[in-house]
Design an enzyme around this catalytic site. Structure first.
Site, PDB file in Angstrom:
ATOM      1  N   SER A  76      -3.704   2.904   1.036  1.00  0.00           N
ATOM      2  CA  SER A  76      -3.377   4.091   1.818  1.00  0.00           C
ATOM      3  C   SER A  76      -4.613   4.964   1.905  1.00  0.00           C
ATOM      4  O   SER A  76      -5.349   5.113   0.924  1.00  0.00           O
ATOM      5  CB  SER A  76      -2.238   4.870   1.159  1.00  0.00           C
ATOM      6  OG  SER A  76      -2.095   6.151   1.727  1.00  0.00           O
TER       7      SER A  76
ATOM      8  N   ASP B 166      11.800  -9.847  -5.592  1.00  0.00           N
ATOM      9  CA  ASP B 166      11.925  -8.463  -6.023  1.00  0.00           C
ATOM     10  C   ASP B 166      10.734  -8.177  -6.927  1.00  0.00           C
ATOM     11  O   ASP B 166      10.652  -8.703  -8.037  1.00  0.00           O
ATOM     12  CB  ASP B 166      13.240  -8.267  -6.783  1.00  0.00           C
ATOM     13  CG  ASP B 166      13.440  -6.838  -7.269  1.00  0.00           C
ATOM     14  OD1 ASP B 166      12.520  -6.006  -7.087  1.00  0.00           O
ATOM     15  OD2 ASP B 166      14.508  -6.551  -7.837  1.00  0.00           O
TER      16      ASP B 166
ATOM     17  N   LYS C   8      -0.278   4.952  -5.178  1.00  0.00           N
ATOM     18  CA  LYS C   8      -1.219   4.225  -4.327  1.00  0.00           C
ATOM     19  C   LYS C   8      -2.641   4.306  -4.869  1.00  0.00           C
ATOM     20  O   LYS C   8      -3.413   3.342  -4.790  1.00  0.00           O
ATOM     21  CB  LYS C   8      -1.156   4.764  -2.892  1.00  0.00           C
ATOM     22  CG  LYS C   8      -0.014   4.209  -2.064  1.00  0.00           C
ATOM     23  CD  LYS C   8      -0.149   2.701  -1.906  1.00  0.00           C
ATOM     24  CE  LYS C   8       0.845   2.118  -0.934  1.00  0.00           C
ATOM     25  NZ  LYS C   8       0.693   0.649  -0.801  1.00  0.00           N
TER      26      LYS C   8
ATOM     27  N   TYR D 198       4.049   9.195  -4.537  1.00  0.00           N
ATOM     28  CA  TYR D 198       3.615   8.028  -3.759  1.00  0.00           C
ATOM     29  C   TYR D 198       2.101   7.937  -3.724  1.00  0.00           C
ATOM     30  O   TYR D 198       1.522   6.871  -3.944  1.00  0.00           O
ATOM     31  CB  TYR D 198       4.179   8.136  -2.338  1.00  0.00           C
ATOM     32  CG  TYR D 198       3.697   7.053  -1.398  1.00  0.00           C
ATOM     33  CD1 TYR D 198       4.135   5.735  -1.556  1.00  0.00           C
ATOM     34  CD2 TYR D 198       2.825   7.348  -0.360  1.00  0.00           C
ATOM     35  CE1 TYR D 198       3.703   4.731  -0.693  1.00  0.00           C
ATOM     36  CE2 TYR D 198       2.390   6.355   0.500  1.00  0.00           C
ATOM     37  CZ  TYR D 198       2.831   5.058   0.336  1.00  0.00           C
ATOM     38  OH  TYR D 198       2.395   4.074   1.182  1.00  0.00           O
TER      39      TYR D 198
END
Length: 301
Positions: free
Chosen positions: A146, A67, A164, A160
Site C-alpha cells: 500500500s 484461509d 501494511k 490497516y
C-alpha cells in the site's frame, strides 16, 4: 507447461485486486490458482465464476480453499496446488482486510486480528510454500502492499496502515533471506484506489462504540469528509485493472529484470519518491554491513 509459463497462487482472490490478478495472469497463459476462504459457502459463487471463466476462455484457472488465518488451511492449499500442477513458481500475497475508525476505539484484539490477516497470513502461506520454492531453487514472491507505507497516512485507517507497514518490512527482510535460494521479490504498491475493490465495502469497524462516539464532536465532520476526499484524490480514469496488469508484467519479466518495488499510484501521493530514497538508504546499509549481495541488484533503483 509452455516455456516461461508459471504455476501461480494468488491469495485473497475472491474479489478486487486478487480476482483481477488471477484472471489477468491466466489470460497471459499461466496456470493460476485463486486462493479464497469459504469456497463451499460464502465464496462459492466466486469460485464457480472463476472455474466457468476458465472453461469459457480455455484458461488454466481454478480456485482453492485458503484461509490465511489457518496454517493447516495454507498447508492443504499448497498440497492441492502441487497435486494439480506438480510445482509452484509464484506466490502473490494479496489477501488483506481494511478497518475504518478512530485508532483508540479498536480493541487490542481487533488490532491483533488485522495484523493476523495482513501480516501473519503471509507468514503462514510462506511456511507452506517456501519449502517447494527453495527445493526448486527458483521462485517469486509478489507482495501487494500500500502506498500508505511510503506516503501520507490519512486518519481513521491506522490499524490497516500499521499492518501494511509491517508486511512491507517483512517482505524486505524476506527478499534478502531468499535471494540465494533463487527466489525473487517484488513489492507492488497500489495507490488509493477507492472503487473496483471491496476494501471499503467490507471494512471492519471499532467494537468500542462508546470511544468511537467520543470522537464525533471534534472529528465527526472530518470523518465524513475523509470518505469523500479519498475518492476525490483518484483521477476519474483510474482503473484497478492497472494493478493486475502490473503484477502480470512483473511475473513475465526475466528474473534479473524485475523491480524490487513498483508503484501504481493514480493519485501521485509522493510515495514513489519516498521509496526511491528508502531503497537507496537500504542499499547503502547493506553495503556497509558487507552483505550487499543479499539485496536484489535493482533494489536501489
Amino acid at each position: 507447461m509452455p516455456a516461461g509459463k508459471k504455476v501461480i497462487l494468488v491469495t485473497g482472490a475472491s474479489s478486487g485486486f486478487g480476482r483481477l490478478t488471477a484472471q489477468t495472469l491466466a489470460r497471459s497463459g499461466h496456470r493460476v490458482v485463486a486462493g479464497m476462504r469459504a469456497t463451499q459457502t460464502r465464496n462459492a459463487a466466486a469460485a464457480h465464476e472463476l472455474d466457468e471463466l476458465g472453461s469459457i476462455e480455455n484458461l488454466t484457472l481454478s480456485a482453492v480453499e485458503l484461509d490465511v488465518q489457518s496454517q493447516s488451511s495454507a498447508d492443504e492449499a499448497i498440497a492441492v496446488i502441487l497435486e494439480r500442477h506438480g510445482r509452484l513458481d509464484v506466490v502473490v500475497h494479496n489477501a488483506g482486510h481494511m478497518v475504518l475508525g478512530p485508532a483508540e476505539a479498536f480493541t487490542p484484539e481487533q488490532l491483533a486480528a488485522v495484523y493476523d490477516i495482513n501480516v501473519v497470513g503471509t507468514q503462514r502461506v510462506n511456511r507452506a510454500a517456501l519449502p517447494t520454492l527453495r527445493g526448486q531453487g527458483a521462485g517469486l514472491l509478489v507482495w501487494v502492499g500500500s502506498s500508505s507505507t511510503r506516503g501520507g497516512h490519512p486518519p481513521f485507517l491506522a490499524p490497516y496502515f500499521a499492518a501494511k507497514a509491517a508486511m512491507d518490512a517483512l517482505a524486505e527482510s524476506y527478499a534478502a533471506e531468499l535471494i540465494r535460494f533463487g527466489i525473487g521479490t517484488t513489492i507492488v504498491v497500489p495507490g488509493a484506489f477507492t472503487s473496483g475493490t471491496n476494501h471499503f465495502a467490507h471494512a471492519g469497524h471499532p467494537q468500542d462504540t462508546t470511544t468511537e462516539a467520543a470522537y464525533d464532536g471534534l472529528y465527526g465532520e472530518i470523518r465524513a469528509l475523509i470518505d469523500r476526499r479519498l475518492p476525490a484524490l483518484v483521477p476519474p480514469d483510474a482503473n484497478v485493472q492497472s494493478v493486475a496488469d502490473e503484477i502480470a508484467r512483473v511475473v513475465d519479466l526475466p528474473d534479473d529484470s524485475r523491480p524490487f518495488r513498483t508503484h501504481i499510484d493514480p493519485s501521485r501521493d509522493g510515495s514513489e519518491v519516498v521509496s526511491v530514497v528508502a531503497d537507496r538508504i537500504r542499499a547503502e546499509f547493506y553495503r556497509r554491513l558487507g552483505v550487499e549481495g543479499l539485496l536484489p541488484s535493482n533494489a536501489a533503483l
